[in-house]
Design an enzyme around this catalytic site. Structure first.
Site: not given
Length: 481
Positions: A95, A190-191, A400, A453
């Site tokens: 996020g 991701s984050y 990605d 991703h």
């Protein structure tokens, strides 16, 4: 005098014994309470669930049982076979502010995948084939996780997320004490490239002074398409877009010339802002997270444009368009997850939304007020944990465009690690599944061919193979057969 002393010692010993009995009694009561809550968390009637032989649980862990204003929501799946002897893995999405349950569990690597008609199908490549899988919605404000103090939503950042996730784990192990001795790993995408190393670092630090009730048997972590170093993350995005024919030579050269972070020229800064917007426009009709897959076109709503799966680089935060790039796989599984987790019967079955939140369930939070701290890099943390002996794998789906393999390669190169095994192909079922390079000290960098991703979505069997090899510390296959 001797009689008085003996009487004193007798009374003192009685007090000690009494105190010990009280403490022991309190512990027995707390253990019984957690056991009862564990059974209450067991999911028995999830709507649309196919029959399975493994157990799963969901519910809340209060971070401060006394104050009780923060509670994080989890969903836990026993391994499909031999659960007592399989490792335990905590999965985190990024996020910041996106749900590990709406994405990781329901769309990617959990045992039940949500479909458009509201049903669940069995995931043949679920990661709970290899491990006991724990999914966490963190921090508060994400998914079903909540706080009774609205100020908490304006005090969030990397540090608070790590502290709260650690407090969750301590509470979760009290509820599931039989898993305390299992080998424990972190994984995420991701984050979570921030979340996972930061939480691992905190666990490692707290383990130094931990007792048997707070020690966490951490062995390593794995992160995918991960945000780990601001400068190289940004540079790699532009190079990837150019090398995949998404932006023109002219735009790429302009970005390289005028978007240098060391450039202090005001005119160049203004020009850079224009170039970045043009860059974002180039992605506006395709899925930046998986550049070769279709986007979701809903007949009623048109193009679906959900929130980002990971934080935008500082360079992009001025451009509102960044938050409206289309994303999705199936390509509409995100829509299915939104509908599924907003159903009252689903929430009852999962013991979720017990406080009746004032907002609807969303895969990415719309109530987090501000993200207060996000360091430019987590490379020093990764380096420190490698030196501590943790096993660390970094993987990258190579289609990605958001956190592309170019970014990740530049980031790993910046660490200056010595290569132990040169770049080569790895295989799954006779086909090239990706490429891999192994470094001295315990770090492995690998790609997954044809995945975006969210690697488990587009390469489910390869991702399960990758995960299994990570857990067993076995080298990825170097030949077709």
């Amino acid at each position: 005098m001797a009689l008085v002393w003996k009487l004193f010692m007798f009374l003192y010993c009685c007090l000690l014994i009494s105190g010990s009995l009280v403490t022991a009694g309190r512990q027995v009561f707390e253990d019984h309470e957690e056991e009862a809550q564990r059974e209450a968390d067991r999911v028995k009637d999830l709507p649309g669930q196919p029959p399975v032989k493994f157990r799963h649980y969901s519910g809340y862990i209060k971070l401060d049982p006394i104050k009780g204003h923060k509670a994080l929501f989890y969903w836990f799946f026993h391994a499909q076979q031999n659960s007592p002897h399989k490792p335990l893995v905590l999965w985190l999405n990024g996020g910041p502010g996106c749900s590990s349950i709406a994405y990781g569990a329901a769309q990617e690597l959990g045992p039940f995948l949500v479909r458009g008609n509201g049903s669940l199908i069995l995931n043949k490549f679920s990661w709970n084939k290899a491990a006991n899988m724990l999914f966490l919605e963190a921090p508060v404000g994400v998914g079903f996780s909540y706080t009774n103090n609205s100020k908490d939503l304006h005090e969030l950042g990397d540090r608070v997320t790590a502290e709260d996730s650690y407090a969750f784990l301590i509470g979760w192990f009290k509820r599931f004490p039989s898993f305390r001795s299992h080998d424990f790993y972190l994984a995420g995408e991701s984050y979570a490239g921030h979340y996972v190393p930061q939480l691992a670092d905190l666990i490692y630090e707290r383990n130094n002074g931990a007792n048997k009730d707070s020690f966490i048997n951490l062995k390593g972590f794995m992160i995918g398409n991960a945000v780990i170093n601001e400068e190289t993350d940004s540079n790699g995005i532009f190079e990837y877009a150019w090398s995949h024919a998404i932006i023109s030579d002219k735009l790429y050269n302009s970005i390289v010339k005028e978007c240098d972070s060391k450039n202090v020229d005001k005119q160049a800064e203004a020009n850079c802002a224009i170039h970045v917007r043009d860059f974002l426009e180039a992605y506006s009709e395709i899925d930046i997270y998986s550049i070769y897959t279709p986007i979701c076109i809903n007949s009623n709503k048109g193009i679906t444009s959900p929130k980002l799966l990971n934080v935008a680089p500082r360079l992009f935060t001025k451009h509102d368009l960044w938050h409206w790039l289309p994303s999705g796989y199936d390509p509409c599984t995100e829509d299915y997850a939104v509908r599924f987790f907003n159903r009252e019967d689903v929430q009852r079955a999962l013991h979720a939304n017990v406080t009746q939140l004032s907002y609807s369930y969303s895969p990415c939070s719309g109530v987090i007020g501000k993200w207060k701290d996000s360091p430019d890099t987590v490379l020093p943390i990764i380096r420190r944990l490698l030196q501590a002996g943790l096993r660390i794998w970094v993987y990258s789906g190579d289609t990605d465009g958001r956190v592309p393999i170019t970014s990740t390669r530049y980031s790993i190169k910046k660490m200056g690690l010595k290569i132990k095994e040169e770049w080569r192909a790895w295989f799954h079922k006779g086909q090239v599944a990706g490429w891999v390079e192994v470094y001295e000290g315990g770090l492995t960098l690998t790609t997954v061919r044809g995945a975006g991703h969210q690697v488990p979505v587009l390469a489910p069997h390869q991702s399960l193979s990758l995960f299994s090899h990570f857990l067993s510390a076995n080298t990825l296959p170097a030949s077709r057969f």
